[in-house]
Design an enzyme around this catalytic site. Structure first.
Site, PDB file in Angstrom:
ATOM      1  N   GLY A  27      46.787  29.247  32.722  1.00 49.56           N
ATOM      2  CA  GLY A  27      45.376  30.157  30.995  1.00 49.56           C
ATOM      3  C   GLY A  27      45.574  32.154  31.189  1.00 49.56           C
ATOM      4  O   GLY A  27      46.218  32.193  29.938  1.00 49.56           O
ATOM      5  N   GLY A  29      48.310  34.042  32.546  1.00 55.26           N
ATOM      6  CA  GLY A  29      49.498  34.501  32.675  1.00 55.26           C
ATOM      7  C   GLY A  29      50.517  33.396  33.238  1.00 55.26           C
ATOM      8  O   GLY A  29      50.511  32.143  33.057  1.00 55.26           O
ATOM      9  N   VAL A  31      54.216  33.067  36.468  1.00 53.42           N
ATOM     10  CA  VAL A  31      55.336  33.861  37.363  1.00 53.42           C
ATOM     11  C   VAL A  31      56.217  33.203  38.044  1.00 53.42           C
ATOM     12  O   VAL A  31      56.169  31.917  37.609  1.00 53.42           O
ATOM     13  CB  VAL A  31      54.126  33.142  38.537  1.00 53.42           C
ATOM     14  CG1 VAL A  31      54.727  34.129  40.377  1.00 53.42           C
ATOM     15  CG2 VAL A  31      52.226  33.736  38.985  1.00 53.42           C
ATOM     16  N   ASP A 138      39.064  33.820  47.587  1.00 54.49           N
ATOM     17  CA  ASP A 138      39.144  32.795  47.580  1.00 54.49           C
ATOM     18  C   ASP A 138      40.019  32.170  47.919  1.00 54.49           C
ATOM     19  O   ASP A 138      41.561  31.556  47.201  1.00 54.49           O
ATOM     20  CB  ASP A 138      39.931  33.031  45.901  1.00 54.49           C
ATOM     21  CG  ASP A 138      39.999  31.634  44.862  1.00 54.49           C
ATOM     22  OD1 ASP A 138      39.197  31.358  45.143  1.00 54.49           O
ATOM     23  OD2 ASP A 138      41.238  32.146  43.387  1.00 54.49           O
TER      24      ASP A 138
END
Length: 423
Positions: A27, A29, A31, A138
């Site tokens: 949502g 970006g 890669v 994370d």
């Protein structure tokens, strides 16, 4: 990592990096697989124009500054970045290999020895991060890439300085991955300590060993209750006995009851050495196994041989049918935040998928099998005189199957002996 072709809307280059394909999207970006002017491969992360605002730029700039700060062999290094560009971007070292989540879902849990090697390697890498006064916040299977030079930690989009209680997140919201999140992070406690990464690493190692995370539920509210309830113990089903004490300590409800990353390294090292190996040897075996895990990979520990008996061929690893974590609910979670690469950080465990088994090796009738001494003898007899009948029970089809099995066994033995080398 799996790469897909560029779409017509994708740019041809960003910041001097030629874009070759897509690695992932979300949502926030996209890669890309990129290549520098000098031919260096890179993972190029770009924020989508539709979500570029002051907050997104500030968060992206924070990730860039953190990547400039962290270092170590287990961190995907920053190559270049521009947070002020019209479309902000950053480029990091490209790691050729799957993430831990995909590897385990495709090939099954890792053997206990390799889990210990993974734990020591990642704990040491996190130690360098913590020395800079930083927390990852994370850590999860998707953020561990299994490359040809060993595992690497990626995605510092949620990383923060340990002593800071400031946040770019709105009040009363929690960011991170609930299934890998320690109770204090789920409860919104600030400031957090390095114990949050120890807990998350314990969840990662649990997943590597079993294919499931400490807590799993289809309802996000139920999941949060399980994580924060001190009476609900993490699910250690399927954990090898030698790993239970370590994972139990790492997943302790109270932060002060968890070991430090240094202690995790020491405990992993002791358990590996108790099996007669050096940690460096176990690390090399981990890399060999995760880069290209064959269907018939032999056991990683030498089989005991009684005196006077012939060596026993390596056994194949036991297959596991442990269920994978539940799929995330379609309903929106309590609070959700995406990292700059677009992957949601608040989600349930990876989708349930069936184990993918590689097809068995088949003998190719068109390919001649290696000749044995008996075959050579039969050949000369056929040339010198009337062909004699083969011994009973030795049909050509059986010979082909036997040769294919011999080739597989020889390959297993070569790999096993190479893995046991001291250098």
């Amino acid at each position: 990592m799996q790469t897909t072709p560029l779409s017509p809307e994708d740019p041809a280059q960003i910041g001097g990096f030629e874009l070759l394909g897509r690695i992932g999207q979300g949502g926030m970006g996209q890669v890309y697989l990129g290549e520098s002017p000098g031919g260096e491969p890179a993972a190029v992360k770009v924020i989508k124009p539709s979500v570029v605002d002051s907050t997104a730029r500030l968060r992206f700039a924070q990730e860039i500054e953190i990547l400039k700060t962290v270092w170590g062999a287990r961190i995907a290094q920053l190559l270049d970045a521009d947070a002020d560009a019209e479309q902000p971007w950053l480029a990091t070292e490209y790691v050729e290999g799957p993430d831990l989540g995909k590897h385990v879902m495709s090939h099954g849990p890792l053997p206990a020895l390799l889990v210990l090697s993974l734990g020591a390697t990642l704990a040491e890498g996190l130690g360098y991060v913590h020395k800079q006064g930083l927390l990852h916040r994370d850590l999860k299977p998707a953020n561990i890439l299994l490359g040809p030079n060993g595992p690497k930690i990626i995605d510092f989009g949620l990383a923060v300085f340990a002593e800071s209680s400031a946040s770019l997140t709105a009040a009363n919201t929690v960011v991170g991955t609930p299934s890998c999140m320690p109770p204090e992070q789920a409860n919104g406690v600030k400031p957090l300590t390095s114990a949050v990464d120890v807990y998350a690493l314990g969840a990662v190692l649990l997943f590597a060993a079993t294919g499931h995370l400490p807590y799993h539920a289809r309802n996000i509210h139920v999941l949060f209750h399980m994580v924060t309830d001190p009476a609900t113990a993490p699910d250690l089903t399927g954990v090898p006995p030698e790993l239970v004490p370590l994972l139990t300590a790492m997943l302790a409800h109270q932060a002060q009851d968890r070991p430090t990353v240094t202690e995790v390294v020491q405990q992993c090292r002791a358990l590996v050495e108790a099996q007669g190996l050096k940690l460096a040897q176990a690390r090399r075996r981990l890399t060999t196994y995760t880069v290209a895990p064959p269907q018939d990979f032999p056991t990683l520990l030498p089989a005991p041989v009684s005196q006077g008996s012939a060596p026993v061929p390596p056994a194949l690893p036991a297959q596991t049918d442990a269920p994978l974590p539940d799929e995330a609910p379609s309903a929106p979670p309590v609070a959700q935040e995406s990292t700059s690469d677009g992957h949601p950080t608040m989600f349930l465990a990876p989708p349930h998928q069936a184990r993918q088994e590689e097809p068995p090796v088949q003998s190719d009738p068109a390919t001649p099998a290696p000749q044995t001494a008996q075959d050579e003898q039969d050949k000369h007899k056929a040339q010198d005189g009337p062909r004699q009948a083969r011994p009973s029970g030795r049909s050509p089809a059986r010979s082909l199957r036997h040769s294919a099995q011999a080739r597989r066994t020889a390959q297993q033995l070569r790999e096993a002996y190479a893995a046991r080398a001291a250098f």
